[in-house]
Design an enzyme around this catalytic site. Structure first.
Site, PDB file in Angstrom:
ATOM      1  CD  GLU A  60      -5.641   3.626  -6.696  1.00  0.00           C
ATOM      2  OE1 GLU A  60      -6.792   4.330  -6.794  1.00  0.00           O
ATOM      3  OE2 GLU A  60      -5.585   2.253  -6.608  1.00  0.00           O
ATOM      4  CG  HIS A  88      -1.677   1.328   1.612  1.00  0.00           C
ATOM      5  ND1 HIS A  88      -1.258   2.190   2.498  1.00  0.00           N
ATOM      6  CD2 HIS A  88      -2.763   1.767   0.724  1.00  0.00           C
ATOM      7  CE1 HIS A  88      -2.276   3.227   2.458  1.00  0.00           C
ATOM      8  NE2 HIS A  88      -3.084   3.004   1.321  1.00  0.00           N
ATOM      9  CG  ASN A  89      -0.687   4.933  -0.040  1.00  0.00           C
ATOM     10  OD1 ASN A  89      -1.016   4.699  -0.872  1.00  0.00           O
ATOM     11  ND2 ASN A  89      -0.938   5.908   1.048  1.00  0.00           N
ATOM     12  CG  ASP A 124      -1.606   7.059  -4.686  1.00  0.00           C
ATOM     13  OD1 ASP A 124      -2.777   6.898  -4.953  1.00  0.00           O
ATOM     14  OD2 ASP A 124      -1.319   6.456  -3.490  1.00  0.00           O
ATOM     15  CG  HIS A 180      -1.113   9.873   0.726  1.00  0.00           C
ATOM     16  ND1 HIS A 180      -1.312   9.777   2.054  1.00  0.00           N
ATOM     17  CD2 HIS A 180      -2.238   9.323   0.100  1.00  0.00           C
ATOM     18  CE1 HIS A 180      -2.271   9.100   2.252  1.00  0.00           C
ATOM     19  NE2 HIS A 180      -2.826   8.935   1.083  1.00  0.00           N
ATOM     20  CD  GLU A 187      -2.030   2.415  -3.534  1.00  0.00           C
ATOM     21  OE1 GLU A 187      -3.086   3.105  -3.639  1.00  0.00           O
ATOM     22  OE2 GLU A 187      -1.686   2.228  -2.478  1.00  0.00           O
TER      23      GLU A 187
END
Length: 830
Positions: A417, A338-339, A370, A383, A368
């Site tokens: 994302e 995650h992230n 973003d 983020h 991931e």
């Protein structure tokens, strides 16, 4: 943990007394019994000799913190110290055993930013095991940089090539050097008393003196060479192993071939393989040539076997890829992050490509990204709506191209994302296509239709997971993965699993803004939009003002980027019925941890069936601003394939994740049990019932060996160790039991306590051993742990090699246990 009172205050742990710039000769001052096992070339290697003279280099922490320090390889060849200047007070920097690899300056993210100040050829990076930050150094010349790079890599390769006995020999030499305070090559009784505290044991003075005098065969009141070896052996004497050996040996001196076969068959549960294994193990572990010829095993050979990989609790057959890798992707648990770009917290933490490198080296197969609009037309990764730092998307892609398949060549999933406008989406697609090249899967596999997922055998390929729309959609509708839904606005659900992570902090005002919530469409409308049950529009017919508007408003997905999403189209979750009727096997939904846990409790069997049909991803709550983790086991119980972890944060949750994915070659893919792959499955993780056969697990925690101190800076402190045995699985199976603590003994504590666990669904069970230092004043302190899945546990008398909080080896620290699994009689009778 208590402090012994009979030894004077703190002293330096390592003090080399030999002249600076020289190496101790082979065999050293410590004598023949503790000979220097390093190849003779190391004592004359020119690079190492220059490193021992020391070099002034620039230590670089950030873009602004760049300071000169004097670095020097110590005479033991295994540690590097540094000082502010050549004649300054030095302190330890790192041990060679802590180093994973050495990188060139060109491969350093930080040094590349400083290319205008320092030539990259003069820089290099020391990469450590675990989560320890890298050390970036800049030498005064290319030649000096090359000397340190070659020398360090030589030593790292040496440590990696050491066998178990060589590692122990090195360990003994290090203890002698630490105990020999005046570095005269001899150890007095006063030095030996201090050494006992350093070795983590408080011993009665009379008993310690008797061991010392027994080893002092020269009657010189000092220990030299082989005398110290005998003293050390007396300290770590394995009485429990001797008793076990004598129980199976008819004469107490050796195990005959038949006796060893009986031991392997009856105790180690090797069954029909016992005769062949007995011959193999005798040839491998019996030290005497005569014993090998006669096919007998001595006490030393028996101990060597039990301490070896063949005597380890982890089944060696489960280390390589041993599972069927031809099933569709949704039949596997997938190691997910995650992230991934974050190295610390979710609000102000540093974004770095190092996060991707570390995750990939841990076997992660879903990372991931973003991505947002950046300056100069270059998309950036961070983020969103936080103070985390920014990195370029193209740097992330370049990092994936370089490191994606270094640890395993099984497919990597790139969870994209996308928050970019049309123009920068085209840049995203361009970078993915040009940088990844043949690594990127951009078309369907020959003969494989879109209603069938590929298998992990799609090696060396990167699959993009993201939105794949026909026309227009509301960004907030599709952006389900990081949406602050009603589940996340409340406190986190109580976690049924023990947690070592820090307390979850409340969400920031910025993240909890009500503005985002006001844009979320209702479920039915979202479903209509995403399912494409609206008119299809040609992008050219859409007003320019629409797709060039603010990122937080309506946006059009660029066809170039959409085309790169082949098999993993992200779709919002409305209900299990809706997913079954409207979604395809290649569609993937994401859930917050709170939503997923709620669904398991409300409709566990439906969730299992959903995950048997298609992939799902579960991500941590946005309330976890400190990057803490939830325990993945509860989600794995329901067949959730991609349980995304904050891999930068150590703790019991990551121990479970790392321990589970250690199997199957560290490929990042683990086949789910059959009952979690059946779309007609009746399994409910909250209420498991037959035909799942329960078993009984017996665990006897026998002893510990050479446990480390909790705090190395406190020389007089000695641990009071205890062992906690934790079982994770379905709620009924999740239990823990612990031993009593042993007072003031970290070198060879003995517990001899047995625990019994009833396991209803063994296929989902995970076993964790945690060693802690008892403290009656506060929480017990962590010493080490080891975690592994039930399916990889070897029965019998087994050693467990302990790992640190970061997952790095604490060699030679271990615990010795007896494991027995049997069919549950109570269930069979019922």
């Amino acid at each position: 943990m208590k402090e012994a009172s009979h030894v004077p205050g703190h002293v330096k742990l390592l003090d080399t007394g030999t002249e600076k710039g020289t190496l101790a000769p082979a065999g050293g001052a410590v004598g023949d019994g503790i000979s220097d096992s390093r190849p003779s070339g190391l004592t004359t290697d020119q690079d190492l000799l220059l490193m021992q003279e020391g070099t002034t280099m620039r230590k670089v922490r950030t873009k602004t913190w760049k300071k000169l320090r004097f670095f020097r390889l110590q005479n033991d060849g295994m540690t590097v110290w540094h000082a502010r200047q050549a004649d300054g007070i030095a302190k330890p920097t790192f041990s060679i055993s802590d180093v994973e690899t050495i990188r060139k300056g060109h491969d350093s993210e930080l040094l590349r930013y400083l290319v205008d100040e320092f030539p990259l050829e003069q820089g290099f990076t020391i990469v450590f095991h675990g989560r320890r930050p890298n050390l970036d150094l800049v030498a005064n010349s290319v030649e000096e940089a090359q000397i340190w790079m070659r020398g360090l890599q030589l030593l790292v390769d040496l440590v990696a090539s050491m066998n178990y006995q060589e590692q122990l020999d090195q360990w003994v030499r290090e203890w002698f050097q630490r105990g020999d305070r005046n570095q005269d090559g001899r150890m007095s009784f006063q030095e030996a008393r201090r050494l006992l505290l350093l070795m983590n044991v408080e011993m009665d003075q009379e008993y310690a003196l008797s061991l010392f005098q027994e080893a002092d065969v020269s009657h010189s009141d000092t220990l030299e060479g082989e005398e110290f070896v005998q003293f050390y052996k007396a300290l770590i004497k394995r009485t429990e192993i001797e008793q076990l050996f004598e129980h199976f040996s008819s004469d107490g001196q050796k195990l005959t071939l038949l006796e060893f076969v009986d031991f392997l068959r009856e105790e180690q549960k090797e069954k029909d393989h016992a005769p062949d294994l007995a011959l193999k193990f005798i040839a491998r572990y019996e030290p005497s040539e005569s014993g090998r010829l006669l096919h007998v095993l001595s006490k030393d050979g028996f101990l060597s076997y039990l301490c070896s990989k063949d005597g380890n609790i982890f089944n060696q057959k489960c280390l390589p890829v041993y599972q069927d890798m031809t099933k569709p992707l949704n039949h596997y648990y997938i190691n997910s992050s995650h992230n991934t770009y974050l190295l610390r917290d979710q609000l102000c933490g540093q974004s770095s490509v190092e996060g991707y490198i570390r995750a990939l080296k841990r076997g992660c197969r879903c990372v991931e990204v973003d991505v947002w609009d950046g300056p100069g037309g270059e998309p950036i990764v961070y983020h969103g709506h936080t103070l985390t730092s920014r990195i370029l998307f193209k740097d992330v892609v370049s990092t994936l191209a370089q490191y994606a398949f270094q640890s395993t060549d099984y497919p990597l999933i790139l969870s994209l994302e996308n928050h970019c406008t049309w123009e920068q989406q085209r840049t995203l697609a361009q970078h993915l296509t040009e940088i990844l090249g043949e690594q990127l899967l951009s078309t369907t596999i020959d003969g494989l239709l879109m209603d069938t997922l590929p298998s992990p055998e799609l090696r060396g390929k990167i699959l993009v997971k993201g939105r794949k729309l026909r026309t227009i959609e509301e960004v907030e509708v599709e952006e389900e993965e990081e949406e602050l839904d009603k589940d996340d606005r409340s406190e986190l659900d109580p976690d049924p699993y023990p947690v070592l992570d820090t307390e979850v902090q409340p969400e920031s005002q910025e993240l909890a803004s009500g503005n985002k919530d006001s844009k979320v469409l209702t479920c039915p409308m979202a479903c209509l939009l995403i399912c494409g049950q609206i008119l299809v529009h040609d992008p050219s017919s859409i007003p320019v003002s629409l797709f060039l508007s603010n990122q937080d408003c309506t946006t059009i997905l660029c066809p170039d980027l959409s085309a790169l999403v082949v098999y993993l189209r992200t779709v919002p979750f409305c209900s299990f019925t809706h997913s079954k009727e409207n979604y395809h096997i290649c569609d993937i939904s994401s859930f917050s941890e709170s939503k997923a846990k709620s669904l398991i409790k409300e409709a566990g069997n439906e969730f299992v069936q959903h995950n048997a049909r298609q992939l799902c991803r579960v991500y941590p709550s946005r309330l976890r601003t400190d990057s803490s983790n939830f325990h993945p086991q509860e989600l794995w119980n329901a067949g959730c394939q991609m349980v995304a972890m904050n891999m930068q944060t150590a703790g019991s949750a990551m121990d479970i994740c790392d321990g589970f994915f250690r199997q199957n070659g560290g490929s990042g893919y683990v086949l789910k049990p059959d009952f979690l792959c059946d779309i007609q499955s009746t399994f409910n993780p909250e209420k498991p019932a037959s035909p799942y056969k329960a078993k009984t697990l017996l665990v006897q925690v026998i002893s510990g060996q050479r446990l480390p101190k909790v705090d190395d800076t406190k020389e007089r402190s000695v641990v009071d160790p205890l062992v906690k045995v934790e079982l994770f699985g379905v709620p009924e199976d999740t239990r823990q039991q612990e031993t009593d603590y042993v007072d003031n003994n970290g070198i060879n504590p003995y517990w001899g306590q047995t625990f019994c666990f009833r396991v209803h669904v063994p296929e989902l069970a995970i076993l964790r051993f945690v060693v802690k230092d008892y403290n009656w004043k506060s929480r017990n302190s962590f010493i080490g742990q080891y975690t592994l899945p039930w399916t990889c546990v070897k029965q019998g008398y087994r050693h467990i090699s302990l790992l640190s909080r970061d997952g790095t080896s604490l060699h030679p620290a271990s615990i010795f246990v007896y494991i027995c699994m049997r069919e549950d009689l109570e269930m069979d009778e019922s």
